[in-house]
Scaffold this motif. Structure first.
Motif, PDB file in Angstrom:
ATOM      1  N   SER B  84       0.972  -1.057  -0.074  1.00 23.36           N
ATOM      2  CA  SER B  84       0.095   0.044   0.017  1.00 23.36           C
ATOM      3  C   SER B  84       0.959   1.357   0.036  1.00 23.36           C
ATOM      4  N   ALA B  85       0.481   2.263  -0.758  1.00 19.91           N
ATOM      5  CA  ALA B  85       1.335   3.685  -0.709  1.00 19.91           C
ATOM      6  C   ALA B  85       0.369   4.609   0.306  1.00 19.91           C
ATOM      7  N   LEU B  86       1.260   5.653   0.723  1.00 23.35           N
ATOM      8  CA  LEU B  86       0.845   6.578   1.654  1.00 23.35           C
ATOM      9  C   LEU B  86       0.551   7.625   0.920  1.00 23.35           C
ATOM     10  N   GLU B  87      -0.859   7.964   0.753  1.00 24.80           N
ATOM     11  CA  GLU B  87      -1.184   9.426   0.194  1.00 24.80           C
ATOM     12  C   GLU B  87      -1.880  10.048   1.241  1.00 24.80           C
ATOM     13  N   GLY B  88      -1.051  11.255   1.842  1.00 19.18           N
ATOM     14  CA  GLY B  88      -1.407  11.755   2.933  1.00 19.18           C
ATOM     15  C   GLY B  88      -1.742  11.098   4.169  1.00 19.18           C
ATOM     16  N   LEU B  93      -4.147   0.689  -1.436  1.00 23.45           N
ATOM     17  CA  LEU B  93      -3.432  -0.573  -1.623  1.00 23.45           C
ATOM     18  C   LEU B  93      -3.442  -0.764  -3.389  1.00 23.45           C
ATOM     19  N   LEU B  94      -2.084  -0.875  -3.534  1.00 19.66           N
ATOM     20  CA  LEU B  94      -1.623  -0.767  -4.881  1.00 19.66           C
ATOM     21  C   LEU B  94      -1.503  -2.199  -5.676  1.00 19.66           C
ATOM     22  N   GLU B  95      -1.010  -2.995  -4.995  1.00 19.66           N
ATOM     23  CA  GLU B  95      -0.794  -4.390  -5.622  1.00 19.66           C
ATOM     24  C   GLU B  95      -0.825  -5.525  -4.379  1.00 19.66           C
ATOM     25  N   MET B 103      -8.093  -6.357  -3.699  1.00 19.08           N
ATOM     26  CA  MET B 103      -8.222  -5.507  -2.978  1.00 19.08           C
ATOM     27  C   MET B 103      -7.819  -4.112  -3.608  1.00 19.08           C
ATOM     28  N   VAL B 104      -7.132  -4.259  -4.763  1.00 12.84           N
ATOM     29  CA  VAL B 104      -6.434  -2.990  -5.288  1.00 12.84           C
ATOM     30  C   VAL B 104      -7.293  -1.949  -5.150  1.00 12.84           C
ATOM     31  N   ASN B 105      -6.666  -0.825  -5.165  1.00  6.14           N
ATOM     32  CA  ASN B 105      -7.206   0.448  -5.088  1.00  6.14           C
ATOM     33  C   ASN B 105      -8.196   0.964  -3.942  1.00  6.14           C
ATOM     34  N   GLU B 106      -8.212  -0.142  -2.728  1.00  3.49           N
ATOM     35  CA  GLU B 106      -8.998  -0.041  -1.658  1.00  3.49           C
ATOM     36  C   GLU B 106      -8.174   1.099  -0.854  1.00  3.49           C
TER      37      GLU B 106
END
Lengths: 182, 588
Positions: B84-88, B93-95, B103-106
């Protein structure tokens, strides 16, 4: 005495038609023709006409410029501006330059003779109802003076000329050139 | 030494030997274990080195994320893993690898995951050895899984590990691993995973920078492309439609509308930029918000400032329309000399669909659109002026030709009528005059109609066109014009038009200034050349000085040169004038 007329118009068909038509009236005589303002001035110098029928839009020298110059060098010659609907805006300039009146080229031919005769007697016509004429009046063109019908039996009011006036009828009747207005 | 003592000593010696053998065996075992562990460690480290090299040399973010998870499996095993990437303060979840449910993009807010937040702050892995154990942490994670309805996903996973992704001392994301074996994630495996995660974090950061740079380069390319495309469009409506379509297709936006400020409203002009059967788009185009009072576009038009609305449902300015899937919106003013003349309105079907980089790109596009709109308006004005000039020219032509002829006919008819009563014989002259004028008028009308229908130059040809012109001008000015023409020249239409205009200008000049009696026009072909010659016997002029009609000559020269030809004039006072245009036939 016949009224001597100079025709200034760049359209030869118009000059030809005018000459033909005016020749019907024994009081009128076309003494010359010119196809632009400069030629017109030259012809006036040579022929000394009583009345000039002056087209306004012409090559070399236009009618307004020619009228201005004629007023200076030949003040005795009356100039009638001959215009078409398209040149309506130029009426202001023509009258301010010193034309005694103007005639539309769609004028009934009969009125043409009457107008020329009136002009030859120095009568300032009431300007016809056109945008250009109204503005000319508003901008201080020659104002019509009151007509003395009793003294001038030859006056012929017509719609195009409005109420004719007389500048110096006595001069005409005595065979002299009409005196200039003040 | 007694026999008894000897036996005891022998036993002791045997025991010692046995102990020594056992110790020796233990030592050997220990050596073997050490060797095995060294080998295992070496394998782990070499694997770590290899996979790290693999991931740090990959710059494509999408393929990198998958590669990280695949390579991770070689370092530390898992049944389920995700990045998962941290945005703010949100984890996206990216991959993922493993698990039946995608779950991608959750997106998950960190505020709902205090333990993950602590883990990121500490920069150390968080291990839950047994998800089913009765511990605080296991309970929290289980609760969260239940809350998210992911029980099935974690059903067979018993141990769980979360690893921070930290690059340049800043947390950039989280790596999560789950395994079916209880206590699988030992501190040693956690260390290994952490070492791998450090490489992964740097690789992700680099890939993001690369993606961002590439996106920026693509954006600039698109900006430049849009600029190139729209500056060549001179119709305002077409310009707006094309711009909206290009922006939408290039950047993948959901909807792009462009509206112009008309009076107190913003009127959208990009109906034709819609995808087929996009009813919601059409509905948006129908909205005409009041400047400064209605809608997001109205607000932007009123303030002259750009605006990003991350969630349109939370913004009172948003005007919803039928079947509208818009979730976020941005609007940028189009300004000319500080005055807002329009708005670019872009909609996304996602929340938070726009960021500052979109704004920069769209502002740059809006500036280009403003210039293009100004150009298109100037072009429209020029076209309008040209049409006006054309009408005035036609009016002048009518005045110069037909109306004079008609006036002459009136005078002639009056004369004839009077003479019919007075001296009928003399009426012939004015009647002939009327006839000639009528014929001249007809010729003029034919020439004028020709002017109004330039295509007749193609259908009827240059020779016929010049013939009509000669008839009209000859009749109007009572000029004797002789025309001598070869067969229809095989040149392009624009060359014919240039020659026709030159002949027209030359005849007008002669009629008005030359005082000529005779004019001759010659159109001839030979020696690979097409030659148009016009000569008159008029008063002539000094070509070195200014003279009446010199502007017409200038325009004739321009036309001739534009047609690839040479223009020449020869004249002197009292010697008439001769004009010649030579067009090489080979070049056409």
């Amino acid at each position: 005495m016949t009224i001597r007329i100079l025709l200034v118009d760049d359209h030869s068909v118009v000059r030809q038609g005018l000459r033909m038509f005016l020749s019907l009236d024994p009081d009128l005589e076309v003494v010359g023709e010119a196809s632009n303002g400069a030629e017109g001035i030259e012809q006036v110098r040579q022929l000394k006409p009583d009345v000039v029928l002056m087209d306004l839009v012409m090559p070399v020298m236009d009618g307004i410029m020619a009228i201005q110059q004629l007023r200076k060098e030949s003040p005795d010659v009356e100039v009638i501006a001959l215009t078409s609907v398209l040149e309506d805006e130029k009426v202001v300039g023509a009258v301010r330059a010193g034309a005694i009146g103007y005639l539309l080229k769609d004028t009934q031919a009969d009125e043409l003779c009457r107008a020329i005769k009136a002009a030859a007697q120095g009568q300032v016509p009431a300007l016809a109802a056109s945008r250009g004429a109204t503005r000319a009046r508003d901008q201080g063109a020659r104002q019509p003076r009151k007509i003395d019908r009793a003294r001038d039996g030859c006056l012929c009011a017509c719609s195009q000329w409005g109420v004719p006036t007389k500048r110096s009828p006595t001069n005409l009747s005595s065979g002299k050139r009409p005196s200039r207005r003040t | 030494m007694t026999p008894m003592e000897f036996v005891r000593l022998q036993d002791e010696l045997r025991k010692t030997n046995e102990e020594l053998a056992a110790a020796n065996e233990a030592l050997r075992e220990s050596e073997r274990e050490l060797e095995r562990r060294v080998e295992e460690r070496t394998h782990e480290l070499s694997t770590l080195l290899r996979v790290s090299h693999n991931i740090t040399t990959t710059l494509e973010l999408e393929s990198l994320l998958g590669l990280i998870l695949d390579q991770l499996k070689e370092v530390v095993d898992y049944r389920l893993a995700s990045i998962s990437a941290l945005e703010g303060d949100t984890l996206v979840l990216l991959e993922q690898r493993g698990g039946a449910e995608p779950m991608v993009n959750e997106r998950e807010s960190l505020t709902n995951h205090p333990n993950t937040l602590k883990m990121l702050e500490a920069g150390k892995p968080l291990i839950i050895p047994d998800l089913n154990a009765d511990t605080y942490l296991a309970g929290r994670v289980r609760g969260n899984i239940v809350k998210r309805g992911k029980e099935a996903l974690y059903a067979d996973n018993n141990s769980w590990m979360s690893i921070p992704l930290i690059a340049h001392e800043k947390p950039v994301g989280v790596l999560v691993l789950a395994h079916e074996e209880v206590n699988y994630y030992t501190p040693a495996r956690a260390d290994l995973a952490m070492a791998f995660a450090n490489y992964a974090a740097i690789a992700i950061t680099n890939a993001r920078l690369f993606t961002e740079e590439r996106r920026r380069a693509e954006q600039f390319h698109v900006i430049s492309e849009v600029g190139r495309r729209i500056t060549s469009i001179l119709s305002l409506d077409q310009l707006l439609v094309e711009t909206a379509r290009t922006i939408r297709e290039s950047f993948g936006y959901h909807h792009v509308h462009i509206g112009m400020v008309e009076g107190e409203r913003v009127v959208f002009k990009t109906r034709n930029a819609a995808r087929p059967q996009d009813e919601a788009f059409q509905c948006c185009e129908d909205v005409t918000p009041i400047v400064g009072r209605e809608g997001i576009s109205g607000w932007v038009a009123g303030t002259g400032e750009s605006l990003i609305v991350p969630d349109v449902m939370k913004d009172v300015r948003f005007i919803p329309s039928k079947n509208d899937q818009t979730r976020s919106e941005t609007a940028i003013p189009i300004k000319i000399k500080g005055q807002v003349i329009g708005v670019i309105d872009v909609e996304s079907d996602h929340l938070n669909g726009f960021d500052e980089s979109d704004l920069i790109v769209l502002q740059s596009l809006a500036d280009q659109v403003a210039v293009a709109i100004e150009n298109a308006r100037l072009y429209e004005q020029a076209r309008h002026l040209a049409a006006l000039e054309e009408r005035q020219k036609l009016a002048r032509e009518l005045h110069d030709s037909v109306s004079q002829a008609l006036y002459g006919i009136v005078l002639g008819a009056r004369t004839a009528r009077t003479l019919v009563e007075r001296e009928p014989v003399k009426a012939i002259e004015p009647l002939d005059y009327i006839l000639s004028l009528s014929e001249a008028g007809l010729a003029e009308m034919r020439a004028l109609i020709f002017e109004l229908r330039p295509e007749s130059l193609q259908t009827e040809g240059l020779v016929a066109a010049v013939g009509k012109l000669v008839n009209a001008v000859g009749a109007r000015y009572q000029l004797k014009v002789r025309i001598e023409a070869s067969e229809e020249p095989g040149v392009a239409l624009e060359v014919k038009e240039s020659l026709y205009r030159i002949a027209q200008e030359a005849l007008n000049n002669i009629a008005k200034h030359a005082r000529a009696q005779h004019v001759e026009i010659r159109l001839a072909q030979g020696n690979g050349q097409l030659i148009l010659k016009i000569s008159d016997d008029g008063i002539g002029f000094n070509t070195a000085q200014s003279f009446p009609g010199h502007l017409g000559l200038h325009s004739m020269r321009e036309r001739a040169e534009k047609a690839g030809g040479i223009f020449a004039i020869e004249s002197a006072p009292d010697q008439g004038a001769r004009i010649q245009v030579t067009i090489p036939l080979s070049s056409r």
